[in-house]
Design an enzyme around this catalytic site. Structure first.
Site, mmCIF file in Angstrom:
data_model
loop_
_atom_site.group_PDB
_atom_site.id
_atom_site.type_symbol
_atom_site.label_atom_id
_atom_site.label_comp_id
_atom_site.label_asym_id
_atom_site.label_seq_id
_atom_site.Cartn_x
_atom_site.Cartn_y
_atom_site.Cartn_z
ATOM 1 N N ARG A 63 28.342 70.092 34.810
ATOM 2 C CA ARG A 63 27.382 69.040 34.790
ATOM 3 C C ARG A 63 26.080 69.728 35.339
ATOM 4 N NH1 ARG A 63 32.180 66.849 35.216
ATOM 5 N NH2 ARG A 63 32.315 68.839 36.417
ATOM 6 N N THR A 64 26.002 70.305 36.152
ATOM 7 C CA THR A 64 24.552 70.702 36.970
ATOM 8 C C THR A 64 23.805 71.644 36.104
ATOM 9 O OG1 THR A 64 25.608 70.344 39.076
ATOM 10 C CG2 THR A 64 23.521 71.236 39.160
ATOM 11 N N LYS A 91 28.299 94.563 39.619
ATOM 12 C CA LYS A 91 28.197 96.151 39.997
ATOM 13 C C LYS A 91 27.779 96.220 41.290
ATOM 14 C CE LYS A 91 26.277 97.323 35.606
ATOM 15 N NZ LYS A 91 24.918 97.762 34.963
ATOM 16 N N ARG A 113 22.614 78.000 42.009
ATOM 17 C CA ARG A 113 23.839 77.683 42.863
ATOM 18 C C ARG A 113 24.379 78.902 43.274
ATOM 19 N NH1 ARG A 113 28.251 73.568 40.688
ATOM 20 N NH2 ARG A 113 26.663 72.117 41.316
ATOM 21 N N HIS A 141 23.539 69.449 48.076
ATOM 22 C CA HIS A 141 23.344 69.356 46.549
ATOM 23 C C HIS A 141 22.403 68.402 46.401
ATOM 24 C CE1 HIS A 141 24.315 69.820 42.702
ATOM 25 N NE2 HIS A 141 25.754 69.620 42.550
HETATM 26 N N1 CP Z 1 28.735 67.492 40.119
HETATM 27 C C1 CP Z 1 28.618 68.780 39.946
HETATM 28 O O1 CP Z 1 28.090 69.370 40.876
HETATM 29 O O2 CP Z 1 29.456 69.180 39.048
HETATM 30 P P1 CP Z 1 29.458 70.601 38.490
HETATM 31 O O3 CP Z 1 29.900 71.619 39.256
HETATM 32 O O4 CP Z 1 30.209 70.554 37.077
HETATM 33 O O5 CP Z 1 27.978 71.317 38.313
#
Ligand code: CP
Length: 314
Positions: A63-64, A91, A113, A141
């Protein structure tokens, strides 16, 4: 005082902790305008033309990552996705060296991320590009909490005064931390529920009531937000079995019946069906789980636009 359109210009978005209630309101209001872009025959505006955004994901994401990319493209930014598995990270190149090399190509923003809490903060000390935290370890998040708040506000017309029950693996959840910070700043009454082994220390200090009773959390709730059991972050046994977890903490139609008649059901995804949530609930009429995904694009468009200087005419 209401935040102006340029209140976030040139800043990083590392966590909800850094935002005031007015700044959160500004992002949600801006996202409302951005949502309309998805309804147009040509889903594109020139707001980020000439800007370069790098999506750097060290952890899996559906999603993100995709909604950041869609948001960037709808704003006309030039978008690059770094696949860590096929980069020089394998590496042994460090996060800082990787990002300094990417910085040498003059991106305007980096969406990061990473499995380590605080990775975004670290990069913000060495980077010229603005850093957007797309999830750092068990810390925050922020865009998930913003899209959750947007979805609640869209359905309920407000955040203040709502009872929001958040149930699941609280200990490992960055979504929980960002949501508790955001919802309590906006005046919601937040209840967090989990087995004792999955409750992090200090949660009350962030602004949540904490309980091990699902019935207490859900009774009279306006919003029921389920969180994923994060088996990949667990070492050792936090509960006897997934079946027993579902029996005691899983969201079933019977438990939903304790919430208000117009309560909505949320989940940030990915879901473990039959573990934290029954399929009848996830796919039922009160579920807004796919609306959360839709709204993620508008909220991320708003964040990108505002950090890039939204409203200053560039
Ligand atoms: N909600 C969320 O962060 O989903 P993803 O890990 O798929 O990005």
């Amino acid at each position: 005082m209401t935040a102006t359109a340029t209140a976030l210009a040139g800043r990083h978005l590392l966590g909800i902790a850094d935002l005031t209630a007015d700044e959160i309101g500004l992002i949600l209001d801006t996202a409302e305008a951005m949502k309309e872009v998805a309804e147009r025959p040509i889903k594109k505006v020139p707001a980020l033309r000439g800007k370069t955004v790098i999506n750097l994901f060290y952890e899996p994401s559906t999603r993100t990552r995709t909604s950041f990319e869609v948001a960037e493209k709808r704003l006309s930014a030039d978008t690059l996705n770094i696949a860590v598995a096929t980069s020089s990270v394998v590496k042994g190149e460090t996060l800082i060296d990787t990002v300094l090399n990417l910085e040498a190509m003059h991106p305007d923003m980096i969406v990061l991320r990473h499995a380590s809490s605080g990775a975004g903060h670290l990069l913000s000390k060495v980077c010229r590009a603005r850093i957007i935290n797309a999830g750092d370890g068990m810390h925050e998040h922020p865009t998930q909490a913003l899209l959750d708040a947007f979805t609640i506000r869209e359905r309920k017309g407000r955040l203040a005064g709502l009872k929001v029950a958040i149930i699941g693996d609280l200990l490992h959840s960055r979504v929980l931390r960002s949501n508790v910070l955001l919802l309590s700043k906006m005046g919601a009454d937040v209840w967090a529920c989990a087995p004792p082994t999955l409750i992090p220390r200090g949660l009350e200090r962030l602004g949540a009531h904490v309980t091990t009773s699902v019935d207490e959390a859900v009774r009279g709730a306006d919003v029921v937000m389920m969180l994923r059991i994060q088996l990949e972050r667990m070492e050792g046994n936090f509960f006897p079995s997934l079946r027993e977890y579902f029996n005691v903490f899983g969201m079933t139609p019977e438990r939903v019946a304790l919430a208000r008649e117009d309560a909505i059901i949320m989940h940030p995804g990915p879901m473990n069906r039959g573990v934290e949530i029954a399929s009848e609930v996830a796919d039922g009429p009160r579920s807004v789980i796919l609306d959360q995904v839709t709204n993620g694009v508008a909220v991320r468009m708003a964040v990108l636009y505002l950090l890039a200087g939204g409203g200053d005419g560039d």
